[in-house]
Design a protein around this motif. Sequence first.
Motif, PDB file in Angstrom:
ATOM      1  N   GLU A 173      -4.038   7.180  -3.929  1.00  0.00           N
ATOM      2  CA  GLU A 173      -5.060   6.165  -4.207  1.00  0.00           C
ATOM      3  C   GLU A 173      -4.480   4.963  -4.947  1.00  0.00           C
ATOM      4  O   GLU A 173      -5.223   4.156  -5.502  1.00  0.00           O
ATOM      5  CB  GLU A 173      -6.185   6.771  -5.053  1.00  0.00           C
ATOM      6  N   ARG A 194     -13.243  18.403  -2.751  1.00  0.00           N
ATOM      7  CA  ARG A 194     -12.207  17.607  -2.072  1.00  0.00           C
ATOM      8  C   ARG A 194     -12.874  16.532  -1.201  1.00  0.00           C
ATOM      9  O   ARG A 194     -12.792  16.560   0.025  1.00  0.00           O
ATOM     10  CB  ARG A 194     -11.297  18.507  -1.241  1.00  0.00           C
ATOM     11  N   ILE A 221     -13.203  12.512  -0.462  1.00  0.00           N
ATOM     12  CA  ILE A 221     -12.557  11.199  -0.614  1.00  0.00           C
ATOM     13  C   ILE A 221     -13.592  10.126  -0.305  1.00  0.00           C
ATOM     14  O   ILE A 221     -14.215  10.134   0.752  1.00  0.00           O
ATOM     15  CB  ILE A 221     -11.363  11.056   0.350  1.00  0.00           C
ATOM     16  N   VAL A 243      -4.548  17.042  -4.656  1.00  0.00           N
ATOM     17  CA  VAL A 243      -4.196  15.878  -5.468  1.00  0.00           C
ATOM     18  C   VAL A 243      -2.813  15.352  -5.086  1.00  0.00           C
ATOM     19  O   VAL A 243      -2.591  14.141  -5.009  1.00  0.00           O
ATOM     20  CB  VAL A 243      -4.252  16.224  -6.966  1.00  0.00           C
ATOM     21  N   ASP A 263     -14.483   9.821 -10.693  1.00  0.00           N
ATOM     22  CA  ASP A 263     -15.657  10.199  -9.909  1.00  0.00           C
ATOM     23  C   ASP A 263     -16.381  11.355 -10.609  1.00  0.00           C
ATOM     24  O   ASP A 263     -15.899  12.490 -10.621  1.00  0.00           O
ATOM     25  CB  ASP A 263     -15.229  10.609  -8.502  1.00  0.00           C
ATOM     26  N   TYR A 265      -4.297   9.983   2.857  1.00  0.00           N
ATOM     27  CA  TYR A 265      -4.239  11.425   2.626  1.00  0.00           C
ATOM     28  C   TYR A 265      -3.309  12.067   3.651  1.00  0.00           C
ATOM     29  O   TYR A 265      -3.411  11.797   4.851  1.00  0.00           O
ATOM     30  CB  TYR A 265      -5.637  12.045   2.736  1.00  0.00           C
ATOM     31  N   ARG A 314     -12.489   6.340  -7.091  1.00  0.00           N
ATOM     32  CA  ARG A 314     -11.218   7.028  -7.280  1.00  0.00           C
ATOM     33  C   ARG A 314     -11.518   8.396  -7.880  1.00  0.00           C
ATOM     34  O   ARG A 314     -12.409   8.538  -8.715  1.00  0.00           O
ATOM     35  CB  ARG A 314     -10.301   6.227  -8.199  1.00  0.00           C
ATOM     36  N   ARG A 315     -10.764   9.391  -7.447  1.00  0.00           N
ATOM     37  CA  ARG A 315     -11.059  10.756  -7.862  1.00  0.00           C
ATOM     38  C   ARG A 315     -11.083  10.914  -9.383  1.00  0.00           C
ATOM     39  O   ARG A 315     -11.942  11.597  -9.935  1.00  0.00           O
ATOM     40  CB  ARG A 315     -10.031  11.715  -7.256  1.00  0.00           C
ATOM     41  N   VAL A 354     -17.130  14.915  -8.814  1.00  0.00           N
ATOM     42  CA  VAL A 354     -16.145  15.967  -8.551  1.00  0.00           C
ATOM     43  C   VAL A 354     -15.664  16.653  -9.823  1.00  0.00           C
ATOM     44  O   VAL A 354     -14.890  17.612  -9.759  1.00  0.00           O
ATOM     45  CB  VAL A 354     -14.927  15.404  -7.791  1.00  0.00           C
TER      46      VAL A 354
END
Length: 557
Positions: free
Chosen positions: A545, A516, A518, A540, A527, A553, A523-524, A530
Motif C-alpha cells: 500500500e 483480509r 482490501i 500483510v 481501517d 497484492y 489503508r489497512r 479490520v
Amino acid sequence: MTDPTKPKRRRTKAAAATSKAASVTPVAPKVFVRLYRGLLPGATYKGLLGDCYLVRIVAGATQSTILIDCGMLLGSPDAEARMAAIAADIVKETGGTLDLLVVTHEHWDHISGFDQAREVFLGDPDNNVPPKLKIANLWMAWTEDPADADANALRAKFDKTGTALAALAMRMGADRASGAQSPFAAAPAAAIEGLENFLGPLEIDPHGDSTQLGAAAAKRLTGRAIFDTLKQVGHKVQYLSPGTVLPTPTATPLRTYVFGPPRDPKRLFKDLPTKAETGTLYMDTSSFNARLLMDVASGTEESLADNSPFSRRYNGITAAMVEPAPDAGATAPEAERTLAWLRQRYFDAHAPCRFADNPPKGHKCAKDLVCGADQASRRIDGDWLAAAGPLALKLDSDTNNTSLVLAFELPDASVMLFAADAQVGNWESWHDQNYTADGKSVTAAELLGRTRFYKVGHHGSHNATLTDQGLELMKHDDLVAAISTDFDLGTKQGSKGWQMPNPRVKTALLTHTKGRLIRGDRRRATDDDVKSFPVDPNFVARLDEANDLYIEYRVFG
C-alpha cells in the motif's frame, strides 16, 4: 571401445541448447493484482469509485499483463489528471504493449479512462495517430458481438432507452430553467439524479451531439463510441459466451472460465433477489408511465393526450389557454373567472393573497401555503415523469448484468474471480452450465470453492454479491476480497447517497475473509473495520500500500 574407423558424433549448438533447456525446471510464476486508486499529492479524496485492475504474471524475466477495465465515476475529482497518471503507469509497467485488455460492460466508471486518456489507449484514428499503448488482444462479452443477432437486439434496446432518458432529462432541465409552463418543468427534480454518473454521456441526435443525463457532455466520447473504437484498436478481438474455457493470450497462460453474462433473458434482466422483485425501486418497463415516457421522448407527444388518465377535455391545458381577459373581475363571465382562478392557483409562480382586499396587520404572504407560496408542489401534471427514475435505475441494473465475469485459474488450481458489476441474474446463471477442462466437467460451485481472490461486485453494493450461490461457497483458507470504492464520494450521489460498500455486504466480506479486505479508499493500518480480526502475517507481507497511485497484492507465488 570406440571404433576408430567411425567418425565422432559432435553435438551441435542447437542440440546442446535443447538439452540444457529440457533440464531446467520451469520458473513458477508470481501473480500480482494492482488496484488503481489514483491519489494525487495534496488531494483530500481517499479512493476511486470505479474499476481499473492490472494483473501482472511474472515468470523469471518474463512478464505478462492483463488490464481489466479502466474508469472512474463521472464527477470524480481530478478525473483527467488521475487517469493520465494511471495510464502512464500502465504504459510503463507493460513496456508499451498490453497482452490482454478485458472490458466488462458499458458503464462510465469502467471505461472512462479510454476517453480521459484516449491518446494512450485509442490514439487519434481520424488522423492516423496510433495509441501509445499497443493492445495485443481484447476480450468482450458476447453482448458486444456485431455478428450476434441477440446481442444486436439487446444493444438497440439499451440504446433506445438511454437516448430517451437523455432527451427527457434535457427537456426537464431546459423547461425548468426557462420557466416554461409544462409538465416537464413540474417533473420531480431528482427523477434520475445521480444515475448519469454511471451511464455517462449518451448520444441524442444524428449529428453526434451528446449529453450525460441532465448536463452537457462537452467533448467526451459516448460509451458506444469507446466500445466501437476499442474494437478497431485491438489486434485480436474475442467475444466470450458463458461456459467457455480458454487460456489467456499471455506468455504464461492462465486457464480462464467465462461465467457470465447469461444468454437467458430471464437471468439477464433479473437484478434483485426473488423476494424483492416487486419492490418499488424497480418497475415493469411495460407499464403505462414507462411506455408513455418512451413515446414522448421519441417525439410522439400526441401520446400525452391519447394515454392520459384524465378526460380528454382536460388534456393539454396550458398557461396561454387559461389566460383571463385583462378586465376579468367579479362581474366577468363565469368562464373567464374560472380560468382566472385556475391560472392563479396552478400556473402563476405564486398563489394570490387571499387577504388582498383587507390584509390583517403584519400579514406576510410568503409564509402562507395558499397565499404567495411557490405553487410547484401543488401541480400533479408532471408526476408521471417520475417514472424516469425507476426506468433509469432499471437500465443501469440491466447494463450491470451484461458484465463479463471471468474466473482465472492459478497454477495451484486456486482461482481469481473478477465479477465486474454482475447482479443477481448474472450470478445465478453461473450455475446453469458446467465447464470442461482437461476432459473433465467442473461446476461453478467448485470454482467458487477454490477462489482465493475476489474482486467484489459493483463496489460492494447490496445486490452484487450473492450469498448462498456466491460468497458462502468461497471457502479458500486465504480468501482475500478487494473493493474499488470511494465511500465518501458515494454518499454524495443522488438524492439520498449511495453506500458503497453496503454495510451488510461489508460485514459478510470481513467475516469470510477474516479481515483480509482490501479497500481502495482505506489503508489497512488505519481501517477500524479490520482491527477486530487477528493480523495475518502472510497477507500483510503480500500487500503493498506504499504507492498512492495503486494498491498491489501478490495473489500467488
